[in-house]
Write a protein that holds these residues in place. Sequence first.
Motif, PDB file in Angstrom:
ATOM      1  N   UNK A  50       0.795  -1.220   0.000  1.00 31.96           N
ATOM      2  CA  UNK A  50       0.000   0.000   0.000  1.00 31.96           C
ATOM      3  C   UNK A  50       0.825   1.266   0.000  1.00 31.96           C
ATOM      4  N   UNK A  51       0.145   2.333  -0.416  1.00 26.94           N
ATOM      5  CA  UNK A  51       0.816   3.623  -0.546  1.00 26.94           C
ATOM      6  C   UNK A  51       1.127   4.276   0.798  1.00 26.94           C
ATOM      7  N   UNK A  52       0.642   3.695   1.900  1.00 27.17           N
ATOM      8  CA  UNK A  52       0.913   4.264   3.220  1.00 27.17           C
ATOM      9  C   UNK A  52       2.280   3.865   3.765  1.00 27.17           C
ATOM     10  N   UNK A  53       2.946   2.930   3.120  1.00 23.38           N
ATOM     11  CA  UNK A  53       4.277   2.527   3.575  1.00 23.38           C
ATOM     12  C   UNK A  53       5.214   3.717   3.437  1.00 23.38           C
ATOM     13  N   UNK A 109      -1.489   5.887 -12.175  1.00 28.66           N
ATOM     14  CA  UNK A 109      -2.168   5.767 -10.875  1.00 28.66           C
ATOM     15  C   UNK A 109      -1.626   6.823  -9.913  1.00 28.66           C
ATOM     16  N   UNK A 110      -2.502   7.622  -9.320  1.00 26.54           N
ATOM     17  CA  UNK A 110      -2.037   8.602  -8.331  1.00 26.54           C
ATOM     18  C   UNK A 110      -1.334   7.907  -7.163  1.00 26.54           C
ATOM     19  N   UNK A 111      -0.288   8.536  -6.655  1.00 30.61           N
ATOM     20  CA  UNK A 111       0.500   7.915  -5.584  1.00 30.61           C
ATOM     21  C   UNK A 111      -0.310   7.672  -4.318  1.00 30.61           C
ATOM     22  N   UNK A 112      -1.333   8.465  -4.080  1.00 32.53           N
ATOM     23  CA  UNK A 112      -2.149   8.289  -2.868  1.00 32.53           C
ATOM     24  C   UNK A 112      -3.343   7.371  -3.101  1.00 32.53           C
ATOM     25  N   UNK A 113      -3.395   6.731  -4.260  1.00 37.80           N
ATOM     26  CA  UNK A 113      -4.516   5.855  -4.617  1.00 37.80           C
ATOM     27  C   UNK A 113      -4.341   4.459  -4.025  1.00 37.80           C
ATOM     28  N   UNK A 119       4.364   0.004  -3.080  1.00 37.62           N
ATOM     29  CA  UNK A 119       3.936   1.261  -3.687  1.00 37.62           C
ATOM     30  C   UNK A 119       5.009   1.806  -4.641  1.00 37.62           C
ATOM     31  N   UNK A 120       4.619   2.782  -5.473  1.00 35.53           N
ATOM     32  CA  UNK A 120       5.548   3.484  -6.365  1.00 35.53           C
ATOM     33  C   UNK A 120       5.555   4.957  -6.007  1.00 35.53           C
ATOM     34  N   UNK A 121       6.699   5.603  -6.237  1.00 30.78           N
ATOM     35  CA  UNK A 121       6.768   7.056  -6.182  1.00 30.78           C
ATOM     36  C   UNK A 121       7.448   7.525  -7.470  1.00 30.78           C
TER      37      UNK A 121
END
Length: 160
Positions: A50-53, A109-113, A119-121
């Motif tokens: 997930x993007x919260x990492x 894909x938006x980073x906060x999606x 996750x990707x940045x």
Amino acid sequence: MEEQQAGGTRTGRRPPQVAALAVGAVFLVAGVLGFIPGITTGYDELEFAGHHSGARLFGVFAVSILHNLVHLLFGVAGVLAARKRAASRVFLMVGGGIYLLLWIVGLAIPQSSPGNFLPFNVADNWLHLGLGVGMIALGLLTTALERKAGDYPEPDIQHQ
């Protein structure tokens, strides 16, 4: 380099195998480093997915446990593919294609999606572009080197 056995049979790795082994080793190292505090900053924020990492490999690349596992699996695939010349080419070409797709997905894909589950940045996206282009280039270059040396036959094109 390569040696010749009795009867002229070659032993050792061919250029695509060396490239697949090197790329696989890099992925293995990246996967392991993603689990080492200090090399991975924000290690206490490492989540499964997930993007919260909040973990960052080298303080730059977004990682999660799943992301690190993907690197390890890709590394194992590269090392195993390096055992055979054809498998090495497939690993480099298809793997490069996969990384180009990951680059496109990362841009789309938006980073906060919630869809950003690995996750990707932005740094990951640029790295994926470089990996995709680099792996495909290695697949093409090593094949061209073998053909030039006469170690790989030209495709049989039959005209009727």
